[in-house]
Design an enzyme around this catalytic site. Structure first.
Site, PDB file in Angstrom:
ATOM      1  N   ASP A 103      69.970   1.304  70.215  1.00  0.00           N
ATOM      2  CA  ASP A 103      71.211   1.262  71.215  1.00  0.00           C
ATOM      3  C   ASP A 103      70.766   0.183  72.288  1.00  0.00           C
ATOM      4  O   ASP A 103      71.572  -0.520  73.009  1.00  0.00           O
ATOM      5  CB  ASP A 103      71.699   2.679  71.862  1.00  0.00           C
ATOM      6  CG  ASP A 103      72.800   3.351  70.986  1.00  0.00           C
ATOM      7  OD1 ASP A 103      73.851   2.570  70.352  1.00  0.00           O
ATOM      8  OD2 ASP A 103      72.453   4.439  70.602  1.00  0.00           O
TER       9      ASP A 103
ATOM     10  N   ARG B 123      68.509  14.029  64.222  1.00  0.00           N
ATOM     11  CA  ARG B 123      69.936  13.445  64.655  1.00  0.00           C
ATOM     12  C   ARG B 123      71.006  14.644  63.965  1.00  0.00           C
ATOM     13  O   ARG B 123      71.005  15.010  62.745  1.00  0.00           O
ATOM     14  CB  ARG B 123      70.347  12.236  63.932  1.00  0.00           C
ATOM     15  CG  ARG B 123      69.579  10.842  64.273  1.00  0.00           C
ATOM     16  CD  ARG B 123      70.404   9.633  63.434  1.00  0.00           C
ATOM     17  NE  ARG B 123      69.751   8.293  64.012  1.00  0.00           N
ATOM     18  CZ  ARG B 123      68.763   7.711  63.529  1.00  0.00           C
ATOM     19  NH1 ARG B 123      68.178   7.996  62.547  1.00  0.00           N
ATOM     20  NH2 ARG B 123      68.457   6.536  64.153  1.00  0.00           N
TER      21      ARG B 123
ATOM     22  N   CYS C  87      61.943   5.610  69.231  1.00  0.00           N
ATOM     23  CA  CYS C  87      62.392   6.098  67.982  1.00  0.00           C
ATOM     24  C   CYS C  87      63.632   5.140  67.141  1.00  0.00           C
ATOM     25  O   CYS C  87      64.181   5.527  66.560  1.00  0.00           O
ATOM     26  CB  CYS C  87      62.940   7.670  68.316  1.00  0.00           C
ATOM     27  SG  CYS C  87      64.324   7.727  69.144  1.00  0.00           S
TER      28      CYS C  87
ATOM     29  N   ARG D  38      75.477  -3.427  67.139  1.00  0.00           N
ATOM     30  CA  ARG D  38      74.502  -3.202  66.292  1.00  0.00           C
ATOM     31  C   ARG D  38      74.966  -2.860  64.729  1.00  0.00           C
ATOM     32  O   ARG D  38      74.261  -2.964  63.875  1.00  0.00           O
ATOM     33  CB  ARG D  38      73.574  -1.730  66.461  1.00  0.00           C
ATOM     34  CG  ARG D  38      74.631  -0.512  66.672  1.00  0.00           C
ATOM     35  CD  ARG D  38      73.923   0.654  67.188  1.00  0.00           C
ATOM     36  NE  ARG D  38      73.157   1.402  66.147  1.00  0.00           N
ATOM     37  CZ  ARG D  38      72.394   2.609  66.551  1.00  0.00           C
ATOM     38  NH1 ARG D  38      72.759   3.200  67.894  1.00  0.00           N
ATOM     39  NH2 ARG D  38      72.108   3.673  65.482  1.00  0.00           N
TER      40      ARG D  38
ATOM     41  N   GLU E 293      68.111   4.481  76.295  1.00  0.00           N
ATOM     42  CA  GLU E 293      68.825   3.572  75.327  1.00  0.00           C
ATOM     43  C   GLU E 293      69.904   2.813  76.143  1.00  0.00           C
ATOM     44  O   GLU E 293      70.857   2.312  75.559  1.00  0.00           O
ATOM     45  CB  GLU E 293      69.546   4.307  74.279  1.00  0.00           C
ATOM     46  CG  GLU E 293      69.917   5.752  74.292  1.00  0.00           C
ATOM     47  CD  GLU E 293      70.391   6.399  73.031  1.00  0.00           C
ATOM     48  OE1 GLU E 293      70.089   5.937  72.112  1.00  0.00           O
ATOM     49  OE2 GLU E 293      70.608   7.482  73.135  1.00  0.00           O
TER      50      GLU E 293
ATOM     51  N   HIS F 217      76.495   8.710  51.918  1.00  0.00           N
ATOM     52  CA  HIS F 217      75.571   9.563  51.127  1.00  0.00           C
ATOM     53  C   HIS F 217      74.551   8.789  50.232  1.00  0.00           C
ATOM     54  O   HIS F 217      73.568   9.326  49.788  1.00  0.00           O
ATOM     55  CB  HIS F 217      76.439  10.681  50.592  1.00  0.00           C
ATOM     56  CG  HIS F 217      77.271  11.375  51.516  1.00  0.00           C
ATOM     57  ND1 HIS F 217      76.211  12.376  52.366  1.00  0.00           N
ATOM     58  CD2 HIS F 217      78.372  11.889  51.720  1.00  0.00           C
ATOM     59  CE1 HIS F 217      77.297  12.980  52.903  1.00  0.00           C
ATOM     60  NE2 HIS F 217      78.534  12.726  52.729  1.00  0.00           N
TER      61      HIS F 217
END
Ligand code: PEP
Ligand code: MG
Length: 598
Positions: free
Chosen positions: A464, A305, A511, A474, A440, A198
């Protein structure tokens, strides 16, 4: 002399929000109360102890309510996080778990709470690093408030900070972050946290530089230390020498000039000097980020997302919850296109509301479309919500992690069934929605010609794709050096997908994070992608850069690039062609920004 900080100490963490800040450190002393007295209480005291616990929970709720009430305007968009903390205070595992410990083991409330929290922590620790593991710390933050009340220490007071400082903390709970007055914060630096915590998300949407995940910053930095925080490179320099300070002051000024300049023209299209138009869209994780997309001139949302709506809640979101959120997004964006990606949990993203088995290789496991196809109720609720929201705006839908055409066929069948059920129920929806597949996984690259027959568009998810094609985790710091977006194999794969898309006349976007790094932009342009999508802050710089490029020259560059044997050869070619134009732009590179030898 234990307290003196080293001179010119350089620390490397995760650049979670770009920009440079120079200022004084303010250390939030934050001892986690790890040592808690464990007492066995008398059977006749059990009732009173449970009441003491309940009272502490109630107090914590009141304190949170107060914090929510006093949240400054600039944080209003983030209040939902505190609301979810309010729910977590009554979370079954914590609330009932603690009462059960008091009742069955006759433990004092503090130690009973600690045992319940430790159990929750253990569950979250098993999840792979990233996105959803961060939600475990939400529960810990919420329960800390209860503990402070039980101990009578009260919540930490950070609203008294009275000068503009760089906040250094072990971890920042959303309750703490929202108490800090934005005007007083130059940057955030924390031991814990990640790009998707956050603090990271808030810092990005508030455009405050942040370097997180430094492990031991709170041990090395003291209040009053002079600090440089470079949120693009993920670097923190403590008590810099004169030379370093001067260099960063210059870079900061350059960066601010550059950002101001590019933001002035960010509403203009990204059209090359020879008239080719590239669509530049934004990746977002929260509805609240839409403001930033508009401010930075995004042509649309290339990737929404949707996982966040499944987090921070004990139960799954209802179709109505999802619909409300997607409709709001579509309505705010008006005629601009919004690409909603269906649920991509599993891998590095987990939801508290979905029970998950342990997996040896979660990245290769039960995730994204694989999970959704086997969870028809969850998937159908989302599909219906998207179709309904599409009635109110320009929405298209995209499926993640497609590795074989059958998945796409099945997902489309379920989408059709969702539409039929809405039709039967007389609920308005958009039946003619564009459908896309994320590319991906290497198998999708090689089968792109087949997949293209099933979709209206592709979106290449290089975060990905790089992971799967180069076999680089990653999220693993130790192999981060090997994670190379400009690896010739990656570029050849993008090229192949674009060619397949062009032959089949379907649109093709990219993206992954690499789209926001200026150094990659001439190559992405020359590869003839129709659109690139990135974090909103990078949009002005990228659009401005594209307006200075020639499409023909970038295509020539790509022809040469595709012949190169190594990433360094590729980089050399790009620097030779565009070196000086990239000098300021590298400030805006994403978390894996490439050093340009400045
Ligand atoms: C990607 O994989 O490139 C992508 C954009 O999706 P995510 O980062 O959410 O996996
Ligand atoms: Mg992905």
């Amino acid at each position: 002399m234990a307290n003196a900080t080293a001179k010119n100490l350089s620390l490397q963490g995760l650049g979670a929000s770009p920009g440079i800040a120079i200022g004084k450190a303010y250390l939030l002393e934050h001892e986690d109360v790890e040592v808690i007295e464990k007492r066995v209480i008398r059977p006749e005291d059990v009732g009173a102890e449970i009441n003491r616990f309940k009272q502490a929970v109630q107090q914590a709720q009141e304190q949170l309510r107060e914090i929510i009430r006093d949240v400054p305007d600039e944080y209003r968009d983030h209040v939902y996080i505190l609301d979810s903390h309010m729910m977590l205070l009554k979370d079954r595992m914590i609330y009932d778990g603690t009462i059960e410990q008091i009742r069955q083991k006759r433990l004092n409330a503090e130690s009973a709470l600690k045992i319940a929290v430790d159990k929750v922590k253990a569950i979250f620790r098993k999840m792979p690093e990233g996105y959803f593991r961060d939600r475990g710390s939400d529960i810990v933050h919420a329960s800390k408030l209860i503990l402070e009340n039980l101990l009578g220490t009260g919540p930490s007071k950070i609203s008294d900070i009275d000068q503009r400082v760089i906040i250094v903390a072990h971890d920042l709970s959303p309750a703490e972050t929202t108490q800090i007055q934005l005007a007083k914060v130059k940057a955030f630096v924390t031991d814990r946290g990640s790009h998707t915590s956050h603090t990271g998300i808030m810092a990005r949407s508030l455009e405050i530089p942040a370097v997180l995940g430094l492990a031991n910053a709170t041990q090395l930095i003291h209040t009053g230390d002079i600090m440089i925080v470079d949120g693009s490179a993920g670097t923190v320099i403590v008590n810099p020498n004169e030379q370093t300070l001067t260099r960063y002051h210059e870079r900061k000024a350059l960066l601010e000039d550059f950002q101001a300049k590019v933001t002035r023209t960010s509403h203009l299209p990204a059209e090359t000097t020879d008239g080719h138009r590239l669509t530049v869209t934004a990746n977002i994780e929260l509805l609240e980020e839409v403001v930033s997309v508009m401010d930075h001139g995004g042509d649309g949302i290339g990737l929404y997302r949707t996982e966040f709506l499944y987090m921070n809640r004990p139960a799954l979101p209802s179709e109505q919850d999802l619909f409300d959120n997607y409709r709001d997004l579509a309505e705010i964006m008006g005629t601009r296109q919004v690409t909603i990606r269906t649920l991509d949990i599993g891998g590095d993203k987990f939801a508290t509301s979905v029970p998950w088995g342990e997996e040896m290789n979660p990245a290769l496991g039960f995730r994204a479309i694989r999970f959704c196809l086997q969870s028809p109720e969850i998937f159908t609720a989302q599909l219906r919500a998207i179709l309904r929201a599409a009635y109110f705006g320009n929405i298209r839908i995209m499926f993640p992690m497609i590795s074989q055409v059958e998945e796409l066929v099945q997902a489309k069948q379920m989408l059709r069934e969702a539409a039929e059920s809405l039709d039967k129920e007389g609920i308005p929806f958009e039946g003619d929605i564009q459908i896309g597949a994320m590319i991906e996984v290497p198998s999708a690259v090689f089968m792109a010609d087949v997949l293209a027959k099933e979709v209206d568009f592709f979106s290449i998810g290089t975060n990905d794709l790089i992971q799967y094609s180069l076999a680089i985790d990653r999220g693993n710091k130790h192999v981060a050096e090997l994670y190379q977006p400009l690896h010739p194999a990656v570029l050849r794969m993008i090229h192949r997908v674009v060619q397949a898309a062009k032959t089949a006349e379907v649109q093709v976007a990219l993206c992954g994070e690499m789209a926001g790094d200026l150094i990659n932009v001439p190559v992405l342009l020359g590869l003839e992608l129709d659109a690139i999508s990135m974090n909103p802050i990078s949009i002005p710089g990228v659009k401005n850069f594209v307006r200075n490029l020639s499409f023909e020259e970038s295509k020539q560059l790509v022809r040469a690039v595709l012949e190169q044997p190594t990433t360094s050869n590729v980089l050399e070619l790009i620097r030779e062609a565009y070196g000086t134009s990239l000098e300021t732009g590298d400030f805006f590179s994403g978390e894996r920004g490439i050093e340009l030898g400045r």
